[in-house]
Enzyme design. Sequence first.
Site, PDB file in Angstrom:
ATOM      1  N   GLY A 204       8.852  13.735 -16.847  1.00 48.28           N
ATOM      2  CA  GLY A 204       8.477  13.158 -18.147  1.00 48.28           C
ATOM      3  C   GLY A 204       7.277  12.225 -18.089  1.00 48.28           C
ATOM      4  N   THR A 241      26.671  10.576 -17.155  1.00 51.45           N
ATOM      5  CA  THR A 241      26.477  10.548 -18.609  1.00 51.45           C
ATOM      6  C   THR A 241      25.016  10.877 -18.923  1.00 51.45           C
ATOM      7  OG1 THR A 241      28.191   8.894 -18.772  1.00 51.45           O
ATOM      8  CG2 THR A 241      26.702   9.077 -20.657  1.00 51.45           C
ATOM      9  N   CYS A 328       2.202   7.883  -4.492  1.00 51.87           N
ATOM     10  CA  CYS A 328       3.401   7.702  -3.666  1.00 51.87           C
ATOM     11  C   CYS A 328       3.035   7.241  -2.270  1.00 51.87           C
ATOM     12  CB  CYS A 328       4.177   9.001  -3.543  1.00 51.87           C
ATOM     13  SG  CYS A 328       4.442   9.779  -5.105  1.00 51.87           S
TER      14      CYS A 328
END
Length: 385
Positions: A204, A241, A328
Amino acid sequence: MKVNTIYLDNSATTKPYQEVMQTFMAVNEQYYANPASIHAMGVESNALLMRAREQVADILKTEAKNVLFTSGGTESNNTAILGLARANTHKGKHVLTTEIEHLSVLESVKQLEKEGFEIDYLRVNKQGVISLDELRAKIRKDTILVSMMHVNNEMGAIQPIFEAAAIVHAESRAAFHVDAVQSFGKLPLTFKGEDGPDCITISGHKIHGFKGSGVLAFRKQMQWQPYALGGGQEFGLRSGTVAVPQAVALAKAARMAVETMNDRSNNYRNWQQQLRTALAHFGDMVHIISTPACAAHILSFSVRDIKGEVLINALQKHGVIVSTSSACSSKQTKTSHVVEALNIDEHFKKGVIRVSFGAHVTSDDIAQLIQVINTVLKELKGERL
Ligand SMILES: Cc1ncc(COP(=O)(O)O)c(C=O)c1O
């Protein structure tokens, strides 16, 4: 003097679209119920989650039941690689990937190696592209998984994933996983047609959505082992969840990415060309690593015998934010595995800089970037301005 900040590190992460932030807020305000709950509020949040899933499925040309929401590219890559390999050992234990994958892929295959899988790496040429002949030579009847990135995050090389998929499917029973974190919304990519990926990773935060959100999508239902165990959410394949606001926000960002893809790509291509022309004036002081065949949104280059940090700090003083080749590994001092694989001249290895465009960049930003690069490189060259 306060200088304007020009953010050109969009391959590390992007600023969320305003509309995506509004969607996220609205869903959190109204649809905070657990989508697994059977009361009316839970049913409503589940309906919203399902709509987000259908929207992503629609974009990727697959069915909603083949789309899982995850916590990002790393989780999607880990899940695809570990899950698919571990569930298919009855077919073989051979896995193929490339030497320039993101660490979330390389560390996953290293884990498989510890578990007794055999891993082979495809090499890349100086343009960062694999050889289909080498793929043909290395694919085997017992290959169960091929994982290949679509666009490289450090220098933008585009792999021939559709040609590669045709070979993988013709020569083996392997699943073909594509890490599309850097290509989704920049290049066309779907499950349409016979030959293409069987499994796609999206993140995203690279498409003006949120950090901590991602997708793992499949062409069709496949055998794989889940690694998040618990309540059996996401069709029993990823327990926990479900973060409905993140999922809905990601679907919104994905739709915006696809709708604006052509216009943004044209801008990126023009800006990349302008930057190439400006850098070419510095002759052999500058080595442009990304070839014109690379993705339009990334341009990596290096300045002879100058460390990346020096250049980044010099540009930052003028308000320009770029990064060393990969966010990274940018805090690590050793040369990145991608730069090593490209076989770059020693004089240019230490200072690879990545400029990456995003939806909020403007033509004025690029004009200013070029001015700043001229100033900084002339200073570095020891010239008087
Ligand atoms: C090619 C590629 N794959 C995977 C990832 C990991 O994605 P995330 O940061 O969402 O975990 C990145 C992030 O930089 C990437 O560039």
